[in-house]
Scaffold this motif. Structure first.
Motif, PDB file in Angstrom:
ATOM      1  N   UNK A 123       0.796  -1.160   0.017  1.00  0.00           N
ATOM      2  CA  UNK A 123       0.053  -0.103   0.070  1.00  0.00           C
ATOM      3  C   UNK A 123       1.081   1.252  -0.122  1.00  0.00           C
ATOM      4  N   UNK A 124       0.722   2.270  -0.984  1.00  0.00           N
ATOM      5  CA  UNK A 124       1.282   3.326  -0.781  1.00  0.00           C
ATOM      6  C   UNK A 124       0.293   4.494  -1.260  1.00  0.00           C
ATOM      7  N   UNK A 147      -6.978  13.614  -2.806  1.00  0.00           N
ATOM      8  CA  UNK A 147      -6.335  14.890  -3.355  1.00  0.00           C
ATOM      9  C   UNK A 147      -4.883  14.694  -3.175  1.00  0.00           C
ATOM     10  N   UNK A 148      -4.120  14.774  -4.375  1.00  0.00           N
ATOM     11  CA  UNK A 148      -2.724  14.950  -4.300  1.00  0.00           C
ATOM     12  C   UNK A 148      -2.100  16.225  -3.771  1.00  0.00           C
ATOM     13  N   UNK A 149      -0.942  16.252  -2.851  1.00  0.00           N
ATOM     14  CA  UNK A 149      -0.274  17.457  -2.633  1.00  0.00           C
ATOM     15  C   UNK A 149       0.774  17.577  -3.900  1.00  0.00           C
ATOM     16  N   UNK A 150       1.288  18.657  -3.520  1.00  0.00           N
ATOM     17  CA  UNK A 150       2.310  18.967  -4.679  1.00  0.00           C
ATOM     18  C   UNK A 150       3.483  18.079  -4.689  1.00  0.00           C
ATOM     19  N   UNK A 151       3.759  17.328  -3.234  1.00  0.00           N
ATOM     20  CA  UNK A 151       4.803  16.590  -3.289  1.00  0.00           C
ATOM     21  C   UNK A 151       4.561  15.035  -3.893  1.00  0.00           C
ATOM     22  N   UNK A 152       3.389  15.067  -4.280  1.00  0.00           N
ATOM     23  CA  UNK A 152       2.865  13.564  -4.858  1.00  0.00           C
ATOM     24  C   UNK A 152       2.456  12.556  -3.945  1.00  0.00           C
ATOM     25  N   UNK A 153       1.721  13.074  -2.796  1.00  0.00           N
ATOM     26  CA  UNK A 153       1.296  12.070  -1.918  1.00  0.00           C
ATOM     27  C   UNK A 153      -0.064  12.557  -1.669  1.00  0.00           C
ATOM     28  N   UNK A 154      -0.876  11.512  -0.984  1.00  0.00           N
ATOM     29  CA  UNK A 154      -2.403  11.694  -0.623  1.00  0.00           C
ATOM     30  C   UNK A 154      -2.618  11.373   0.803  1.00  0.00           C
ATOM     31  N   UNK A 155      -3.226  12.119   1.472  1.00  0.00           N
ATOM     32  CA  UNK A 155      -3.709  11.794   2.815  1.00  0.00           C
ATOM     33  C   UNK A 155      -4.832  12.420   3.220  1.00  0.00           C
ATOM     34  N   UNK A 161     -10.328   6.587   4.090  1.00  0.00           N
ATOM     35  CA  UNK A 161     -11.395   5.546   4.102  1.00  0.00           C
ATOM     36  C   UNK A 161     -10.855   4.398   3.268  1.00  0.00           C
ATOM     37  N   UNK A 162      -9.987   4.483   2.285  1.00  0.00           N
ATOM     38  CA  UNK A 162      -9.379   3.462   1.610  1.00  0.00           C
ATOM     39  C   UNK A 162      -8.745   2.746   2.460  1.00  0.00           C
ATOM     40  N   UNK A 163      -7.843   3.148   3.377  1.00  0.00           N
ATOM     41  CA  UNK A 163      -6.834   2.451   4.216  1.00  0.00           C
ATOM     42  C   UNK A 163      -7.504   1.768   5.592  1.00  0.00           C
ATOM     43  N   UNK A 164      -8.796   2.272   5.819  1.00  0.00           N
ATOM     44  CA  UNK A 164      -9.700   1.996   6.891  1.00  0.00           C
ATOM     45  C   UNK A 164     -10.316   0.467   6.429  1.00  0.00           C
ATOM     46  N   UNK A 165     -10.146   0.146   5.104  1.00  0.00           N
ATOM     47  CA  UNK A 165     -10.988  -0.974   4.774  1.00  0.00           C
ATOM     48  C   UNK A 165      -9.820  -2.124   4.219  1.00  0.00           C
ATOM     49  N   UNK A 166      -8.776  -2.008   4.677  1.00  0.00           N
ATOM     50  CA  UNK A 166      -7.635  -2.870   4.248  1.00  0.00           C
ATOM     51  C   UNK A 166      -6.815  -3.304   5.279  1.00  0.00           C
ATOM     52  N   UNK A 167      -6.502  -4.605   5.592  1.00  0.00           N
ATOM     53  CA  UNK A 167      -5.977  -5.321   6.593  1.00  0.00           C
ATOM     54  C   UNK A 167      -4.296  -5.222   6.081  1.00  0.00           C
ATOM     55  N   UNK A 168      -3.593  -4.556   7.245  1.00  0.00           N
ATOM     56  CA  UNK A 168      -2.038  -4.404   6.928  1.00  0.00           C
ATOM     57  C   UNK A 168      -1.300  -5.658   7.743  1.00  0.00           C
ATOM     58  N   UNK A 169      -0.297  -6.384   7.420  1.00  0.00           N
ATOM     59  CA  UNK A 169       0.480  -7.039   8.318  1.00  0.00           C
ATOM     60  C   UNK A 169       1.630  -6.242   9.009  1.00  0.00           C
ATOM     61  N   UNK A 170       2.118  -5.311   7.932  1.00  0.00           N
ATOM     62  CA  UNK A 170       3.094  -4.559   8.842  1.00  0.00           C
ATOM     63  C   UNK A 170       3.037  -2.956   8.031  1.00  0.00           C
ATOM     64  N   UNK A 193      -4.342  12.144  10.763  1.00  0.00           N
ATOM     65  CA  UNK A 193      -5.322  11.198  10.737  1.00  0.00           C
ATOM     66  C   UNK A 193      -5.100  10.123   9.950  1.00  0.00           C
ATOM     67  N   UNK A 194      -4.327  10.326   8.735  1.00  0.00           N
ATOM     68  CA  UNK A 194      -4.215   9.036   7.841  1.00  0.00           C
ATOM     69  C   UNK A 194      -3.127   8.229   8.676  1.00  0.00           C
ATOM     70  N   UNK A 195      -1.848   8.760   9.381  1.00  0.00           N
ATOM     71  CA  UNK A 195      -0.959   8.047  10.061  1.00  0.00           C
ATOM     72  C   UNK A 195      -1.693   7.160  11.195  1.00  0.00           C
ATOM     73  N   UNK A 196      -2.646   7.702  11.812  1.00  0.00           N
ATOM     74  CA  UNK A 196      -3.345   6.928  12.882  1.00  0.00           C
ATOM     75  C   UNK A 196      -4.041   5.670  12.251  1.00  0.00           C
ATOM     76  N   UNK A 197      -4.783   6.006  10.916  1.00  0.00           N
ATOM     77  CA  UNK A 197      -5.545   4.978  10.565  1.00  0.00           C
ATOM     78  C   UNK A 197      -4.936   4.075  10.150  1.00  0.00           C
ATOM     79  N   UNK A 198      -3.555   4.114   9.475  1.00  0.00           N
ATOM     80  CA  UNK A 198      -2.663   3.209   9.066  1.00  0.00           C
ATOM     81  C   UNK A 198      -2.251   2.128  10.026  1.00  0.00           C
TER      82      UNK A 198
END
Length: 259
Positions: A123-124, A147-155, A161-170, A193-198
């Motif tokens: 996931x990225x 919505x993408x930042x000028x650094x090329x990242x989305x958060x 909402x996307x990350x909340x629906x995916x199980x992550x091992x590490x 909030x994105x970091x907390x969700x991950x």
């Protein structure tokens, strides 16, 4: 040689070469290891150097606010200690893992060094990292959009909402700064909030922090330091920080840096 002369000479040597080891100080001045470490503690308290695991390096300037369009692929040269941390982190990835990779420079180096013989899902929320990974046939990529930042990242909200629906091992996370007192922190509140969700959706949270980020605090707190299951840093990290990790029971690994 008087103590003041010895300490002045130690600072001069560090400023010339960038580092000095406790064993070098012992040999140069014919003193004990305890005496050498005491000299380094005194000099660090005056802001003249930064103690590390087994020695000291030149004092570092305060961190700067990141450029709005910063992108790790634009770095003029590879940061060796960042690469060392990234390579150690990759060792913790197993077959069929679902992992999240940080958007930082360490994450970029991780993406570049992922093995070709291990099948994983990554996931990225970085288009830069996604571009690296799309060329690796053994890796399935889930691009967390929004919505993408000028650094090329989305958060933003949609990314969360996307990350909340995916199980992550590490999850492999790195933020602007890390300290015992304030935990992991960042300059831009949009990423909190994105970091907390991950972290909430991950079975194991691994902090990948080059020594430059440690012992500093930014503006917005993402998590406490002991929310990490493991911290990976490099050998330039302060001995005091490692002692604090031992005291509070946080597992850590110190990566060797190629000269």
């Amino acid at each position: 040689m008087f103590m003041e002369e010895r300490q002045r000479d130690i600072v001069n040597r560090i400023n010339e070469t960038g580092r000095i080891m406790v064993s070098e100080i012992q040999a140069l001045y014919q003193i004990s290891a305890d005496c050498a470490r005491r000299d380094l503690r005194v000099l660090e308290s005056r802001g003249l150097l930064q103690r590390t695991h087994g020695g000291a390096i030149a004092a570092r300037p305060k961190g700067t606010y990141p450029d709005a369009t910063y992108n790790p692929k634009d770095l003029p040269e590879i940061k060796k200690n960042y690469l060392a941390v990234a390579k150690r982190a990759v060792e913790y990835i197993d077959e069929h893992d679902v992992i999240y990779i940080t958007t930082s420079s360490v994450g970029y180096y991780m993406a570049m060094n992922l093995p070709d013989n291990v099948n994983i899902t990554v996931l990225t929320n970085s288009v830069t990292i996604a571009e690296v990974l799309r060329k690796k046939e053994n890796i399935s990529v889930i691009l967390l959009g929004g919505e993408m930042s000028h650094r090329g990242n989305c958060h933003d909200f949609y990314t969360i909402q996307m990350v909340k629906n995916i199980r992550i091992d590490k999850s492999f996370l790195s933020h602007s700064a890390l300290s015992v007192e304030f935990g992991a922190s960042i300059h831009n509140s949009a990423g909190v909030e994105f970091g907390k969700a991950v972290m909430e959706n991950s079975s194991m949270n691994i902090g990948v922090y080059p020594s430059e980020k440690i012992g500093k605090s930014s503006i917005h707190s993402v998590c406490k330091i002991d929310d990490y299951d493991l911290l990976i840093t490099d050998k330039n990290v302060s001995e005091d920080f490692l002692s604090q990790m031992d005291e509070i029971g946080v597992n850590y690994i110190v990566a060797e840096v190629e000269v």
